[in-house]
Design a protein around this motif. Sequence first.
Motif, PDB file in Angstrom:
ATOM      1  N   LEU A  28      25.498  36.509  36.787  1.00 51.27           N
ATOM      2  CA  LEU A  28      25.986  37.309  35.656  1.00 51.27           C
ATOM      3  C   LEU A  28      24.970  38.374  35.252  1.00 51.27           C
ATOM      4  O   LEU A  28      25.357  39.500  34.913  1.00 51.27           O
ATOM      5  N   ALA A  29      23.686  38.043  35.290  1.00 50.58           N
ATOM      6  CA  ALA A  29      22.651  39.029  34.955  1.00 50.58           C
ATOM      7  C   ALA A  29      22.654  40.178  35.957  1.00 50.58           C
ATOM      8  O   ALA A  29      22.552  41.353  35.574  1.00 50.58           O
ATOM      9  N   LYS A  30      22.786  39.852  37.241  1.00 51.57           N
ATOM     10  CA  LYS A  30      22.830  40.896  38.269  1.00 51.57           C
ATOM     11  C   LYS A  30      24.078  41.764  38.112  1.00 51.57           C
ATOM     12  O   LYS A  30      24.021  42.989  38.236  1.00 51.57           O
ATOM     13  N   ALA A  31      25.220  41.137  37.842  1.00 50.41           N
ATOM     14  CA  ALA A  31      26.451  41.897  37.631  1.00 50.41           C
ATOM     15  C   ALA A  31      26.306  42.832  36.431  1.00 50.41           C
ATOM     16  O   ALA A  31      26.772  43.980  36.477  1.00 50.41           O
ATOM     17  N   GLU A  32      25.654  42.343  35.384  1.00 49.31           N
ATOM     18  CA  GLU A  32      25.415  43.180  34.194  1.00 49.31           C
ATOM     19  C   GLU A  32      24.533  44.377  34.554  1.00 49.31           C
ATOM     20  O   GLU A  32      24.812  45.509  34.144  1.00 49.31           O
ATOM     21  N   GLN A  33      23.476  44.141  35.322  1.00 52.28           N
ATOM     22  CA  GLN A  33      22.583  45.233  35.744  1.00 52.28           C
ATOM     23  C   GLN A  33      23.322  46.260  36.598  1.00 52.28           C
ATOM     24  O   GLN A  33      23.042  47.456  36.516  1.00 52.28           O
ATOM     25  N   GLU A  34      24.239  45.789  37.428  1.00 46.31           N
ATOM     26  CA  GLU A  34      25.011  46.683  38.294  1.00 46.31           C
ATOM     27  C   GLU A  34      26.124  47.404  37.540  1.00 46.31           C
ATOM     28  O   GLU A  34      26.774  48.290  38.085  1.00 46.31           O
ATOM     29  N   GLY A  35      26.367  47.006  36.298  1.00 40.31           N
ATOM     30  CA  GLY A  35      27.392  47.656  35.484  1.00 40.31           C
ATOM     31  C   GLY A  35      28.811  47.265  35.837  1.00 40.31           C
ATOM     32  O   GLY A  35      29.738  48.046  35.619  1.00 40.31           O
ATOM     33  N   VAL A  36      28.981  46.047  36.381  1.00 37.11           N
ATOM     34  CA  VAL A  36      30.323  45.619  36.784  1.00 37.11           C
ATOM     35  C   VAL A  36      30.862  44.492  35.907  1.00 37.11           C
ATOM     36  O   VAL A  36      31.785  43.786  36.290  1.00 37.11           O
ATOM     37  N   VAL A  37      30.303  44.346  34.701  1.00 33.68           N
ATOM     38  CA  VAL A  37      30.811  43.366  33.735  1.00 33.68           C
ATOM     39  C   VAL A  37      31.569  44.122  32.662  1.00 33.68           C
ATOM     40  O   VAL A  37      31.039  45.040  32.046  1.00 33.68           O
ATOM     41  N   LEU A  38      32.824  43.734  32.455  1.00 30.78           N
ATOM     42  CA  LEU A  38      33.646  44.341  31.414  1.00 30.78           C
ATOM     43  C   LEU A  38      34.002  43.282  30.387  1.00 30.78           C
ATOM     44  O   LEU A  38      34.638  42.279  30.722  1.00 30.78           O
ATOM     45  N   ASP A  39      33.602  43.496  29.163  1.00 33.33           N
ATOM     46  CA  ASP A  39      33.908  42.573  28.079  1.00 33.33           C
ATOM     47  C   ASP A  39      35.229  42.990  27.446  1.00 33.33           C
ATOM     48  O   ASP A  39      35.297  43.979  26.725  1.00 33.33           O
ATOM     49  N   VAL A  40      36.281  42.236  27.745  1.00 32.66           N
ATOM     50  CA  VAL A  40      37.597  42.521  27.193  1.00 32.66           C
ATOM     51  C   VAL A  40      37.971  41.455  26.166  1.00 32.66           C
ATOM     52  O   VAL A  40      39.138  41.307  25.824  1.00 32.66           O
ATOM     53  N   SER A  41      36.956  40.734  25.675  1.00 32.40           N
ATOM     54  CA  SER A  41      37.228  39.626  24.764  1.00 32.40           C
ATOM     55  C   SER A  41      37.516  40.097  23.342  1.00 32.40           C
ATOM     56  O   SER A  41      38.357  39.534  22.677  1.00 32.40           O
ATOM     57  N   GLY A  42      36.801  41.103  22.886  1.00 32.51           N
ATOM     58  CA  GLY A  42      36.959  41.531  21.508  1.00 32.51           C
ATOM     59  C   GLY A  42      36.406  40.511  20.533  1.00 32.51           C
ATOM     60  O   GLY A  42      36.492  40.680  19.328  1.00 32.51           O
ATOM     61  N   ALA A  43      35.851  39.445  21.038  1.00 40.98           N
ATOM     62  CA  ALA A  43      35.285  38.358  20.233  1.00 40.98           C
ATOM     63  C   ALA A  43      34.289  37.618  21.119  1.00 40.98           C
ATOM     64  O   ALA A  43      33.798  38.159  22.095  1.00 40.98           O
ATOM     65  N   LEU A  44      34.050  36.374  20.790  1.00 37.54           N
ATOM     66  CA  LEU A  44      33.166  35.544  21.591  1.00 37.54           C
ATOM     67  C   LEU A  44      33.883  35.136  22.877  1.00 37.54           C
ATOM     68  O   LEU A  44      34.914  34.473  22.827  1.00 37.54           O
ATOM     69  N   PRO A  45      33.371  35.539  24.043  1.00 42.03           N
ATOM     70  CA  PRO A  45      34.069  35.201  25.287  1.00 42.03           C
ATOM     71  C   PRO A  45      33.962  33.712  25.627  1.00 42.03           C
ATOM     72  O   PRO A  45      32.940  33.082  25.384  1.00 42.03           O
ATOM     73  N   GLN A  46      35.041  33.182  26.184  1.00 41.22           N
ATOM     74  CA  GLN A  46      35.083  31.793  26.629  1.00 41.22           C
ATOM     75  C   GLN A  46      35.091  31.688  28.150  1.00 41.22           C
ATOM     76  O   GLN A  46      34.728  30.655  28.700  1.00 41.22           O
ATOM     77  N   THR A  47      35.541  32.746  28.804  1.00 47.10           N
ATOM     78  CA  THR A  47      35.807  32.702  30.234  1.00 47.10           C
ATOM     79  C   THR A  47      35.275  33.955  30.906  1.00 47.10           C
ATOM     80  O   THR A  47      35.262  35.024  30.305  1.00 47.10           O
ATOM     81  N   PHE A  48      34.833  33.803  32.162  1.00 50.48           N
ATOM     82  CA  PHE A  48      34.615  34.994  32.971  1.00 50.48           C
ATOM     83  C   PHE A  48      35.472  34.891  34.221  1.00 50.48           C
ATOM     84  O   PHE A  48      35.653  33.823  34.789  1.00 50.48           O
ATOM     85  N   VAL A  49      36.036  36.029  34.588  1.00 46.27           N
ATOM     86  CA  VAL A  49      36.954  36.108  35.715  1.00 46.27           C
ATOM     87  C   VAL A  49      36.335  37.060  36.733  1.00 46.27           C
ATOM     88  O   VAL A  49      36.048  38.207  36.416  1.00 46.27           O
ATOM     89  N   VAL A  50      36.115  36.557  37.934  1.00 45.77           N
ATOM     90  CA  VAL A  50      35.553  37.360  39.012  1.00 45.77           C
ATOM     91  C   VAL A  50      36.719  37.888  39.848  1.00 45.77           C
ATOM     92  O   VAL A  50      37.584  37.129  40.267  1.00 45.77           O
ATOM     93  N   CYS A  51      36.705  39.204  40.059  1.00 43.79           N
ATOM     94  CA  CYS A  51      37.799  39.848  40.782  1.00 43.79           C
ATOM     95  C   CYS A  51      37.274  40.746  41.890  1.00 43.79           C
ATOM     96  O   CYS A  51      36.202  41.349  41.764  1.00 43.79           O
TER      97      CYS A  51
END
Length: 84
Positions: A35-58
């Motif tokens: 997750l840290a590497k994905a964040e650094q690469e800019g490929v994490v999108l937070d669509v939660s609008g709140a506290l996220p419960q799930t991450f979906v890899v696509c």
Amino acid sequence: MYLHLGQNEMIPDRRIIGIFDLDKCSYEKRTREYLAKAEQEGVVLDVSGALPQTFVVCDHPYHRQIVYLSQFSPATLQRRAEGE
């Protein structure tokens, strides 16, 4: 078919690689590193609008993978993905 992840974000279900519980998986060192590497690469999108419960890899046509953070539980997203 499409899967609604939250905040008007819809993804084709054929692109889903995995649906993961953020609380359970974040204890593992490899998951945190991923997750840290994905964040650094800019490929994490937070669509939660709140506290996220799930991450979906696509799969993504322009990136190796993209990670969505969703406020919905993994069970809810799994049911939606299976069409129930």
